[in-house]
Design an enzyme around this catalytic site. Structure first.
Site, short mmCIF file in Angstrom:
data_model
loop_
_atom_site.label_atom_id
_atom_site.label_comp_id
_atom_site.label_asym_id
_atom_site.label_seq_id
_atom_site.Cartn_x
_atom_site.Cartn_y
_atom_site.Cartn_z
N LYS A 103 -0.34 3.61 -2.66
CA LYS A 103 -1.34 4.57 -2.49
C LYS A 103 -0.83 6.01 -2.33
CE LYS A 103 -4.77 1.33 -0.52
NZ LYS A 103 -4.31 0.30 -0.23
N LYS A 108 2.80 6.44 5.35
CA LYS A 108 2.06 5.73 4.76
C LYS A 108 2.64 4.02 5.04
CE LYS A 108 -1.42 3.81 2.63
NZ LYS A 108 -1.34 2.88 3.61
N SER A 166 -6.09 2.85 4.61
CA SER A 166 -5.47 1.99 3.58
C SER A 166 -6.70 1.30 2.90
CB SER A 166 -4.40 1.11 3.82
OG SER A 166 -3.49 0.63 3.07
N SER A 173 0.90 -1.09 0.10
CA SER A 173 -0.02 -0.07 -0.03
C SER A 173 0.83 1.26 0.04
CB SER A 173 -1.01 0.08 1.24
OG SER A 173 -2.16 -0.83 1.04
#
Length: 323
Positions: free
Chosen positions: A55, A214, A109, A52
């Protein structure tokens, strides 16, 4: 003269100790934002699945399109996970604003949210994918390939070196920095308030000043985190990829902060020795006295102190074990 020599030896020992910080993560890099100096590194140039962390790219490309953040978008069956069969996230049929989908994709997420954002990009998913390729070229990410917007695909690959560049670029977007530096937030989904926590439990934790962040996890990528952090009077980009356990990722993050402050690294997380002793004692206790084990594939990582040092959090990236 003797005192001066001892002082030099002490300073040399400190410098040597700082230089020898080891990582449990397979790939790592720490970069001073102001000077661009690489402070710490481990196999930083090798490409690996990024889960992720993808993202961050999704968010930048969506924001570059300058679409109305208030526009209501509907999550559809096209946004379901066909790669790993995971469940959870914004339900099919839910109507959520573009801005709130961005919040859910970055903070929680949420894969459905990331997919819906990409699908509603001007020109559709193919146009989104083309924009991602252009962004990769613009940022000079030589080791990066991104095939889809969520990070579920193991074909989304990058190096720690490239992710540091990606994070630096993403942190320059006020929306991304604001969303990912919050501990929790409430957003309306189908007219009801959803409260979600940041998947990086270090955000807002004592002793941490995280300006952008993140996390990521899939079985192929391991535990990953990218953070723009202020510590010891400097701002640094920290990228950790491929840790086997949440506690290993957490210990790496903690030791980077300690290294920046000139403190010695810790061999284990605070409290983990006690937890291990308790686990050993439980294994040798009579069967009738042993409590049933925790359910879930990440139960072994639950000993990491969440408020102080853990980088865990429920991250819906992969099938069985999600953090």
């Amino acid at each position: 003269m003797r005192r001066a020599l001892l002082l030099l030896l002490f300073l040399f020992a400190c410098t040597t100790g700082r230089a020898e910080l080891s990582f449990a993560s397979a790939h790592a890099i720490v970069v001073d934002e102001q000077s661009g100096e690489v402070l710490l590194q481990k196999d930083e140039a090798s490409a690996a699945p990024i889960a992720s962390l993808t993202k961050l790219m999704t968010a930048m490309v969506v924001l570059d399109a300058q679409q109305d953040p208030r526009e209501a978008l509907r999550v559809s069956a096209d946004d379901l996970d066909r790669l790993k069969g995971t469940h959870g996230g914004v339900p099919v049929g839910a109507v959520v604003s573009r801005g709130d989908l961005l919040t859910l994709a970055l903070m929680a997420s949420d894969n459905h949210a990331a997919s819906a954002l990409a699908r509603n990009y001007p020109g559709g998913l193919l146009a989104f994918e083309a924009a991602v390729r252009r962004k990769i070229e613009t940022l000079g990410l030589a080791s990066t390939v991104i095939e889809e917007p969520t990070g579920l695909s193991p074909n989304n690959r990058s190096s720690a070196q490239d992710i540091a560049k990606l994070l630096h670029a993403a942190a320059a977007y006020p929306q991304i920095a604001s969303i990912t530096s919050q501990r929790r937030v409430s957003v309306p989904v189908n007219g009801r308030r959803w409260t979600v926590k940041n998947t990086n439990a270090l955000v807002g934790a004592p002793g941490w000043n995280i300006l952008a962040s993140k996390t990521g996890f899939t079985n192929e990528a391991g535990r990953c985190v990218s953070m723009r952090v202020q510590a010891a009077g400097r701002t640094v980009m920290v990228v950790l990829m491929g840790a086997l356990r949440s506690s290993e990722r957490a210990l790496d993050a903690l030791n980077v902060r300690r290294w920046l402050a000139g403190e010695a690294p810790l061999p284990v997380l605070p409290g983990e020795r006690k937890t291990r002793r308790m686990a050993t004692a439980a294994r040798h206790a009579p069967a009738a006295e042993v409590s049933p084990p925790q359910q879930g594939s990440d139960a072994a990582d639950s000993s990491a102190p969440a408020a102080a040092e853990a980088t865990s959090g429920a991250e819906p990236d992969a099938g069985q074990s999600v953090k």
